[in-house]
Design a protein around this motif. Structure first.
Motif, PDB file in Angstrom:
ATOM      1  N   UNK A  96      60.984  46.840 -32.818  1.00 27.91           N
ATOM      2  CA  UNK A  96      62.339  46.444 -33.200  1.00 27.91           C
ATOM      3  C   UNK A  96      62.728  46.996 -34.577  1.00 27.91           C
ATOM      4  N   UNK A  97      61.865  47.765 -35.181  1.00 26.12           N
ATOM      5  CA  UNK A  97      62.140  48.362 -36.495  1.00 26.12           C
ATOM      6  C   UNK A  97      62.545  49.828 -36.313  1.00 26.12           C
ATOM      7  N   UNK A  98      63.654  50.219 -36.940  1.00 28.30           N
ATOM      8  CA  UNK A  98      64.208  51.563 -36.768  1.00 28.30           C
ATOM      9  C   UNK A  98      63.184  52.635 -37.134  1.00 28.30           C
ATOM     10  N   UNK A  99      62.495  52.478 -38.241  1.00 24.58           N
ATOM     11  CA  UNK A  99      61.543  53.517 -38.664  1.00 24.58           C
ATOM     12  C   UNK A  99      60.409  53.695 -37.649  1.00 24.58           C
ATOM     13  N   UNK A 100      59.946  52.605 -37.055  1.00 24.74           N
ATOM     14  CA  UNK A 100      58.894  52.713 -36.044  1.00 24.74           C
ATOM     15  C   UNK A 100      59.425  53.359 -34.765  1.00 24.74           C
ATOM     16  N   UNK A 101      60.651  52.994 -34.374  1.00 28.47           N
ATOM     17  CA  UNK A 101      61.246  53.648 -33.199  1.00 28.47           C
ATOM     18  C   UNK A 101      61.400  55.142 -33.450  1.00 28.47           C
ATOM     19  N   UNK A 102      61.852  55.514 -34.646  1.00 27.48           N
ATOM     20  CA  UNK A 102      62.002  56.931 -34.968  1.00 27.48           C
ATOM     21  C   UNK A 102      60.658  57.643 -34.846  1.00 27.48           C
ATOM     22  N   UNK A 122      69.908  59.321 -27.669  1.00 29.49           N
ATOM     23  CA  UNK A 122      69.633  58.316 -28.701  1.00 29.49           C
ATOM     24  C   UNK A 122      69.859  58.985 -30.046  1.00 29.49           C
ATOM     25  N   UNK A 123      70.672  58.347 -30.887  1.00 27.98           N
ATOM     26  CA  UNK A 123      70.957  58.887 -32.212  1.00 27.98           C
ATOM     27  C   UNK A 123      70.508  57.911 -33.283  1.00 27.98           C
ATOM     28  N   UNK A 124      69.845  58.459 -34.284  1.00 20.17           N
ATOM     29  CA  UNK A 124      69.465  57.704 -35.474  1.00 20.17           C
ATOM     30  C   UNK A 124      70.461  58.073 -36.556  1.00 20.17           C
ATOM     31  N   UNK A 125      70.975  57.062 -37.243  1.00 18.58           N
ATOM     32  CA  UNK A 125      72.071  57.254 -38.185  1.00 18.58           C
ATOM     33  C   UNK A 125      71.692  56.763 -39.582  1.00 18.58           C
ATOM     34  N   UNK A 126      72.297  57.394 -40.574  1.00 16.03           N
ATOM     35  CA  UNK A 126      72.048  57.059 -41.975  1.00 16.03           C
ATOM     36  C   UNK A 126      73.253  56.320 -42.535  1.00 16.03           C
ATOM     37  N   UNK A 127      73.219  54.982 -42.462  1.00 14.45           N
ATOM     38  CA  UNK A 127      74.350  54.186 -42.948  1.00 14.45           C
ATOM     39  C   UNK A 127      74.270  53.911 -44.445  1.00 14.45           C
ATOM     40  N   UNK A 128      73.118  54.152 -45.041  1.00 12.14           N
ATOM     41  CA  UNK A 128      72.924  53.966 -46.484  1.00 12.14           C
ATOM     42  C   UNK A 128      72.352  55.249 -47.074  1.00 12.14           C
ATOM     43  N   UNK A 129      73.196  56.248 -47.368  1.00  9.00           N
ATOM     44  CA  UNK A 129      72.690  57.526 -47.869  1.00  9.00           C
ATOM     45  C   UNK A 129      71.833  57.408 -49.133  1.00  9.00           C
ATOM     46  N   UNK A 130      71.979  56.310 -49.879  1.00 10.96           N
ATOM     47  CA  UNK A 130      71.172  56.138 -51.093  1.00 10.96           C
ATOM     48  C   UNK A 130      69.722  55.771 -50.758  1.00 10.96           C
ATOM     49  N   UNK A 131      69.457  55.381 -49.511  1.00  6.72           N
ATOM     50  CA  UNK A 131      68.095  55.052 -49.071  1.00  6.72           C
ATOM     51  C   UNK A 131      67.558  56.207 -48.237  1.00  6.72           C
ATOM     52  N   UNK A 136      69.730  52.995 -38.779  1.00  7.61           N
ATOM     53  CA  UNK A 136      70.495  52.483 -37.648  1.00  7.61           C
ATOM     54  C   UNK A 136      70.238  53.395 -36.454  1.00  7.61           C
ATOM     55  N   UNK A 137      70.396  52.839 -35.246  1.00  9.61           N
ATOM     56  CA  UNK A 137      70.161  53.610 -34.031  1.00  9.61           C
ATOM     57  C   UNK A 137      71.138  53.158 -32.955  1.00  9.61           C
ATOM     58  N   UNK A 138      71.554  54.090 -32.117  1.00 10.99           N
ATOM     59  CA  UNK A 138      72.458  53.786 -31.020  1.00 10.99           C
ATOM     60  C   UNK A 138      72.308  54.813 -29.913  1.00 10.99           C
ATOM     61  N   UNK A 175      68.848  62.246 -36.539  1.00 14.22           N
ATOM     62  CA  UNK A 175      68.008  62.695 -35.427  1.00 14.22           C
ATOM     63  C   UNK A 175      68.702  62.358 -34.118  1.00 14.22           C
ATOM     64  N   UNK A 176      68.478  63.215 -33.119  1.00 12.31           N
ATOM     65  CA  UNK A 176      69.030  62.976 -31.777  1.00 12.31           C
ATOM     66  C   UNK A 176      67.958  63.324 -30.750  1.00 12.31           C
ATOM     67  N   UNK A 177      67.799  62.449 -29.774  1.00 17.25           N
ATOM     68  CA  UNK A 177      66.765  62.618 -28.759  1.00 17.25           C
ATOM     69  C   UNK A 177      67.371  62.480 -27.378  1.00 17.25           C
ATOM     70  N   UNK A 178      66.795  63.218 -26.435  1.00 17.03           N
ATOM     71  CA  UNK A 178      67.280  63.185 -25.055  1.00 17.03           C
ATOM     72  C   UNK A 178      66.091  63.053 -24.115  1.00 17.03           C
ATOM     73  N   UNK A 179      66.081  61.957 -23.362  1.00 12.55           N
ATOM     74  CA  UNK A 179      65.025  61.740 -22.379  1.00 12.55           C
ATOM     75  C   UNK A 179      65.188  62.756 -21.259  1.00 12.55           C
ATOM     76  N   UNK A 180      64.092  63.308 -20.822  1.00 14.89           N
ATOM     77  CA  UNK A 180      64.116  64.271 -19.703  1.00 14.89           C
ATOM     78  C   UNK A 180      63.989  63.548 -18.407  1.00 14.89           C
TER      79      UNK A 180
END
Length: 180
Positions: A96-102, A122-131, A136-138, A175-180
């Motif tokens: 359930x943690x974004x970094x582990x999913x990434x 699946x897209x991983x997003x940077x909502x806090x550019x200072x970090x 975030x993921x969607x 990052x963007x991922x596509x399941x085959x």
């Protein structure tokens, strides 16, 4: 073929099954609710009326017969050094943690560079550019947003419910991922 992997044997390729799972979540409107839940294993889930962004991915993949709770837990056991933020493995929270999913996606799902976004990506997003790194993921929707870009199916933050949002024009995709 590899492009038509069907993990749950329902006759629907995984990529489409993941999108169908995400579309179901849009209709469910789970409230964004942070917090720790003790989950059963495998196939554990938080209550259906709550969740965070990572739960969107977990639930959509589960619609295709892919248990990310189990797969992430097994991968952490197999390659603990790859999961730098995991001190003590915990199958109730690690997936359930974004970094582990990434980390899991980088290790197991083809990353897409360039080309159009496709429904189910699946897209991983940077909502806090200072970090450092995405937080975030969607999942890319099959519907276009007012911007002309696809909606992102996600559970945004406190005060929101799971749904489609026009995030791509304003939130960087790392990052963007596509399941085959």
């Amino acid at each position: 073929s590899a492009a038509d992997t069907d993990s749950d044997g329902d006759g629907i390729p995984d990529a489409l099954d993941i999108l169908v799972g995400a579309r179901k979540l849009v209709l469910n409107h789970a409230r964004y609710t942070e917090g720790y839940y003790q989950l059963s294993y495998p196939n554990g889930d938080v209550p259906r009326d709550v969740g965070v962004c990572s739960d969107t991915i977990v639930r959509a993949y589960r619609n295709a017969g892919i248990d990310l709770q189990k797969r992430v837990a097994e991968d952490i056991r197999a390659a603990p050094a790859a999961y730098t933020s995991v001190r003590k493995p915990n199958a109730s929270i690690d997936h359930r943690r974004v970094k582990n999913l990434l980390t899991w996606f980088l290790r197991h799902v083809p990353e897409v560079h360039g080309g159009p976004m496709r429904p189910g990506d699946v897209v991983f997003l940077d909502t806090f550019p200072s970090r450092l790194g995405p937080d975030h993921v969607g999942i890319i929707s099959d519907r276009l947003a007012p911007s002309g870009m696809p909606f992102v199916i996600n559970n945004w933050t406190v005060g929101f419910t799971e749904g489609e949002m026009d995030l791509l024009p304003s939130i960087p995709v790392t990052h963007r991922f596509r399941m085959k």
